[in-house]
Motif scaffolding. Sequence first.
Motif, mmCIF file in Angstrom:
data_model
loop_
_atom_site.group_PDB
_atom_site.id
_atom_site.type_symbol
_atom_site.label_atom_id
_atom_site.label_comp_id
_atom_site.label_asym_id
_atom_site.label_seq_id
_atom_site.Cartn_x
_atom_site.Cartn_y
_atom_site.Cartn_z
ATOM 1 N N PHE A 239 -7.269 16.222 -1.255
ATOM 2 C CA PHE A 239 -7.924 15.427 -2.295
ATOM 3 C C PHE A 239 -6.868 14.791 -3.208
ATOM 4 O O PHE A 239 -6.908 13.595 -3.494
ATOM 5 N N GLN B 255 -2.656 7.620 -14.109
ATOM 6 C CA GLN B 255 -1.579 8.607 -14.201
ATOM 7 C C GLN B 255 -0.948 8.492 -15.578
ATOM 8 O O GLN B 255 -0.518 7.410 -15.979
ATOM 9 N N GLY C 64 0.817 -1.214 0.000
ATOM 10 C CA GLY C 64 0.000 0.000 0.000
ATOM 11 C C GLY C 64 0.847 1.258 0.000
ATOM 12 O O GLY C 64 0.562 2.212 -0.719
ATOM 13 N N LEU D 230 -5.152 11.907 -1.785
ATOM 14 C CA LEU D 230 -6.038 10.764 -1.513
ATOM 15 C C LEU D 230 -6.292 10.598 -0.018
ATOM 16 O O LEU D 230 -6.390 9.470 0.493
ATOM 17 N N TRP E 295 5.266 18.025 -9.079
ATOM 18 C CA TRP E 295 4.677 19.006 -9.986
ATOM 19 C C TRP E 295 4.047 20.157 -9.205
ATOM 20 O O TRP E 295 4.155 21.320 -9.584
ATOM 21 N N ARG F 108 1.963 10.364 -18.048
ATOM 22 C CA ARG F 108 3.000 11.389 -18.064
ATOM 23 C C ARG F 108 3.945 11.160 -19.218
ATOM 24 O O ARG F 108 3.946 10.086 -19.833
ATOM 25 N N ALA G 177 2.440 1.699 -3.433
ATOM 26 C CA ALA G 177 1.460 2.180 -4.411
ATOM 27 C C ALA G 177 1.091 3.628 -4.126
ATOM 28 O O ALA G 177 0.942 4.445 -5.045
ATOM 29 N N TYR G 178 0.929 3.959 -2.861
ATOM 30 C CA TYR G 178 0.599 5.330 -2.481
ATOM 31 C C TYR G 178 1.713 6.282 -2.899
ATOM 32 O O TYR G 178 1.462 7.361 -3.424
ATOM 33 N N ASP H 110 5.096 11.993 -7.532
ATOM 34 C CA ASP H 110 5.302 12.836 -8.702
ATOM 35 C C ASP H 110 4.317 14.002 -8.725
ATOM 36 O O ASP H 110 4.638 15.103 -9.170
ATOM 37 N N GLN I 17 -8.433 10.605 -10.510
ATOM 38 C CA GLN I 17 -8.848 9.648 -9.488
ATOM 39 C C GLN I 17 -10.144 9.001 -9.981
ATOM 40 O O GLN I 17 -11.085 9.710 -10.335
ATOM 41 N N ALA J 167 1.579 6.922 -6.496
ATOM 42 C CA ALA J 167 0.423 7.738 -6.875
ATOM 43 C C ALA J 167 0.513 9.181 -6.421
ATOM 44 O O ALA J 167 -0.299 10.007 -6.835
ATOM 45 N N GLU K 102 -7.492 0.101 -0.322
ATOM 46 C CA GLU K 102 -8.939 -0.119 -0.396
ATOM 47 C C GLU K 102 -9.731 1.136 -0.061
ATOM 48 O O GLU K 102 -10.833 1.328 -0.572
ATOM 49 N N ASP K 103 -9.207 1.952 0.830
ATOM 50 C CA ASP K 103 -9.951 3.141 1.241
ATOM 51 C C ASP K 103 -9.720 4.331 0.326
ATOM 52 O O ASP K 103 -10.134 5.444 0.661
ATOM 53 N N ARG K 104 -9.019 4.120 -0.762
ATOM 54 C CA ARG K 104 -8.724 5.233 -1.669
ATOM 55 C C ARG K 104 -9.122 4.880 -3.101
ATOM 56 O O ARG K 104 -9.113 3.706 -3.473
ATOM 57 N N PRO K 105 -9.454 5.900 -3.915
ATOM 58 C CA PRO K 105 -9.758 5.627 -5.327
ATOM 59 C C PRO K 105 -8.501 5.188 -6.071
ATOM 60 O O PRO K 105 -7.374 5.407 -5.594
ATOM 61 N N LEU L 198 -2.938 2.891 -10.914
ATOM 62 C CA LEU L 198 -2.418 2.630 -9.573
ATOM 63 C C LEU L 198 -3.547 2.368 -8.586
ATOM 64 O O LEU L 198 -4.613 2.984 -8.667
ATOM 65 N N HIS L 199 -3.295 1.431 -7.672
ATOM 66 C CA HIS L 199 -4.271 1.087 -6.633
ATOM 67 C C HIS L 199 -3.655 1.365 -5.278
ATOM 68 O O HIS L 199 -3.005 0.507 -4.687
ATOM 69 N N PRO L 200 -3.812 2.580 -4.759
ATOM 70 C CA PRO L 200 -3.147 2.937 -3.499
ATOM 71 C C PRO L 200 -3.780 2.352 -2.256
ATOM 72 O O PRO L 200 -3.326 2.597 -1.167
ATOM 73 N N GLN M 3 -10.773 8.367 6.768
ATOM 74 C CA GLN M 3 -10.452 6.939 6.883
ATOM 75 C C GLN M 3 -9.083 6.609 6.316
ATOM 76 O O GLN M 3 -8.543 5.535 6.581
ATOM 77 N N ALA M 4 -8.527 7.510 5.537
ATOM 78 C CA ALA M 4 -7.304 7.199 4.801
ATOM 79 C C ALA M 4 -6.276 8.312 4.996
ATOM 80 O O ALA M 4 -6.337 9.338 4.309
ATOM 81 N N LEU N 285 2.110 15.916 -16.772
ATOM 82 C CA LEU N 285 1.518 14.901 -15.899
ATOM 83 C C LEU N 285 0.014 15.100 -15.953
ATOM 84 O O LEU N 285 -0.477 16.203 -15.765
ATOM 85 N N VAL O 264 -5.904 5.499 -9.256
ATOM 86 C CA VAL O 264 -5.348 6.703 -9.900
ATOM 87 C C VAL O 264 -4.846 6.327 -11.290
ATOM 88 O O VAL O 264 -4.017 5.420 -11.430
ATOM 89 N N ARG P 233 -3.546 13.356 -14.386
ATOM 90 C CA ARG P 233 -3.865 12.452 -13.279
ATOM 91 C C ARG P 233 -5.361 12.504 -13.006
ATOM 92 O O ARG P 233 -5.946 13.578 -12.868
#
Lengths: 629, 193
Positions: free
Chosen positions: A524, B95, A400, A527, A414, B97, A403-404, A410, B115, A407, B88-91, B84-86, A531-532, B111, B93, B113
Amino acid sequence: MPMATKPQFVATIVFLLGQLSVAAVYANPNHKVVDAALAVHGKEFSPELHKKATDFYEDAKTKLFDFLEKEAKNDVQKIDGEDLGNTHMVVTRLKRAASQLQLLGEPAGHDFERRGNEMHNHLGRLIAKSQSFPRTQKYIESFRQFINNSAAARSKAILEMHKLAMQGKWEAAENELYRVYDRLDPGTVFLTPEENKAIYSPFSEVDVAITSAMLELRSAKANEILQQAIPDNLPNYAAILAEIDMAITSLGATGQATWHDEQISGPELVTRIGQKWSETQAGALRARGKYWALTRRSYGTYASRSAADPAVAAAIADPNAADKFANDYAAFSRDLMKSFPRLVEAHSARLAGNDVPQTYVAYLRALAPLARQTNSPEFTAALSPALQKLVDKNPQLREGVAAYDSATADLLRWRARVAESHATVQAAEYLPIEKRFHEGTVSNQSYVGLFPETGTQIGAQLLAPAPDVMTTAVKRLMGQKAAVRDIIRLSGESKSAIARFQDNTYGNVPAPLSLEPEVEALKFDLLVSNQAPPLTLMAMQAVLTAERGDMAAIGGEITGVYLEGVITRFAALPNSAAILTTLGQLPTDWSSGVGMSHVLMRFDIGPQWALHDYFFLRLAPRTNTTAPE
Amino acid sequence: MNSRFPPVSCMLLILAAGLSACSKEKFNELIDKTKQHVSTGADKVKQSVTAATDTAKEQLNLAGQAQFNLDSPIVIAGCYASFLHPGEDRPSVLQIRSYRDPAQESFPSMLLRAQVPAKSASELVGQVVTAQLFLQKDSNSPVWYCSPGTHVELKIISADAQTLAAEIIGGTVRHTHKDDNENVTGTLSAVWQ
């Protein structure tokens, strides 16, 4: 020492007449009261002397304003000669208090002496002009009669002083000496050198004895006070590091840390160590400030007397000792920084995989504010392996976090680029605050300020009395557009934020700023929801600083200016104000140490735009600038 | 641009051409030296070949391409997409570029991006998603970006195992050196990273 010119002093008077006639509500000269006294840092003798000097100054100033107004109207003959003489005596008393303040290492004394010298200068001119007028002539004649009639009383007083001196009652002897001198001063300023020689020479032997003895006594006392203040404030770095080591050991052994007899979690230990670090920095700053006061105070003949404390004696003897404070503290901070990754690793070894996600986020929350306060890439880099080890204990979290990071990293790069691009647009109109400071206080043909017109100088220094400096500085600076950098809010709920100290300036900005749309957009993008939470240190720092209002820069108009002595600002820094300087290092702006004339300026800024690491926001409609005077 | 080193097969052919001037032993020695040279330089070759390959592919439009219509058209060779799958609690993404990773960024650069609630890009085909765009012509120039309240509308045209095609059909961006919003459209043809 260079004196302000007559036009500059008159400009000050005119300015002061236009200000509200109130006793100085603010310590330190400022845009509302340009001739408020510089504050003092000492608790013994300094406050009483400060009050005395301020009262003498206010008394003499009121009289002098009146004299100068009459002079400007060619009405010197309307000035009462006795009034002139009495005012001269009050300024003499002001200068006595000023020299005693300087013995105590107080920059306020240095400024009071400058003010006193300038006032005596003007009074000397007025006395010379007034002498030929009948009203003053009458006063001079009656004073000569007094001198003749009181000769016996003066001889008796000299014998009394002699007796007190022989008994070692120097303070009583001095009081008697000044009682006599203050009665003589108002009239002797009008007499000839020959007359004055006849009056004062009988006092010379007892004057020298009393003055030398009191200087020695006062200097020794000041020495004692300032020398003691250094070890009283200097933290015990070894003991603090040992305390932290023990807490980490207990965390590694039991999963909870023992800190000041309390059992706390690992993330809470991070926060407590951070607080201790901050308090330690304040102590180091105070100790160095007191060292400056001890070694750079005026009338320093007695400043280098041997110290009772060997460590202090060694410091006084070492010309690089001021650097030693900064170097020792930097070494301590480097060692302290290493404790954070050790702490995380020690805790991590005890954790079950299921407990890792919550603990990991708690560590990010505790570490992110310290990363911001230190502004240290080394601090953040050193944490990375320990945090990764923690994350690796839970394969799902590891995935996680990776992946985070993919996401969001980058995206932040920017966003930082966008923020930086906005900042370059503002740079032309909103000059850095230290440039405005220089512009506002640099000397020229008709103004003596804080920087010489040509050549270089270490730091900003009082080159003229503070009121004269500030009269022009306030006109030049108020309303100017400027940018301050590195802003940290005092706390999550505080009404102000500090632009941290750099280049002889620091700033004060109101809080909170209205940043909601940008803060919500940043969360936003990252992310983040209830909860996150953010899952990297970079993202956590981005969110926490945005929520608190810790900014990379703020631009706006200068709405207030305050002059402070550098020694005073740091020698009296409370723990709660440790946020004034970057965490982990002492400012090293002054290569050869700080003296009595070194000053800095605090600026109040009315914010018009805010620059975060990851966004830019305009806060007020653009207004047209007006040309400075 | 060619790879820094000619292919091994070419080198062997060149060597073979000179065989008549060499003994067989000498020839084997040269082969061994060549292989050693190739193997010790293998990592460097691999990196530079990858970069060179990307660049070559970009030049041949094999690594995707993006075009944006602002005050003037901006064409970018190189367009790489990730889904990308960050957590379960997040959408998720999406991306896109102009570089495979930031260390290889060149300009113009972008870039894009979005969600999205989808579990894969193929679910999005035919849909229009809200996205944010960052675009910069060169490293010192201003940046176009989406400030709070602005976004671009990205229509997903197609998505397969190798490529993603999308179109910016509307939306606005801000320019860091100006105060107003600008309309933007564009097309993207990306390869999966």
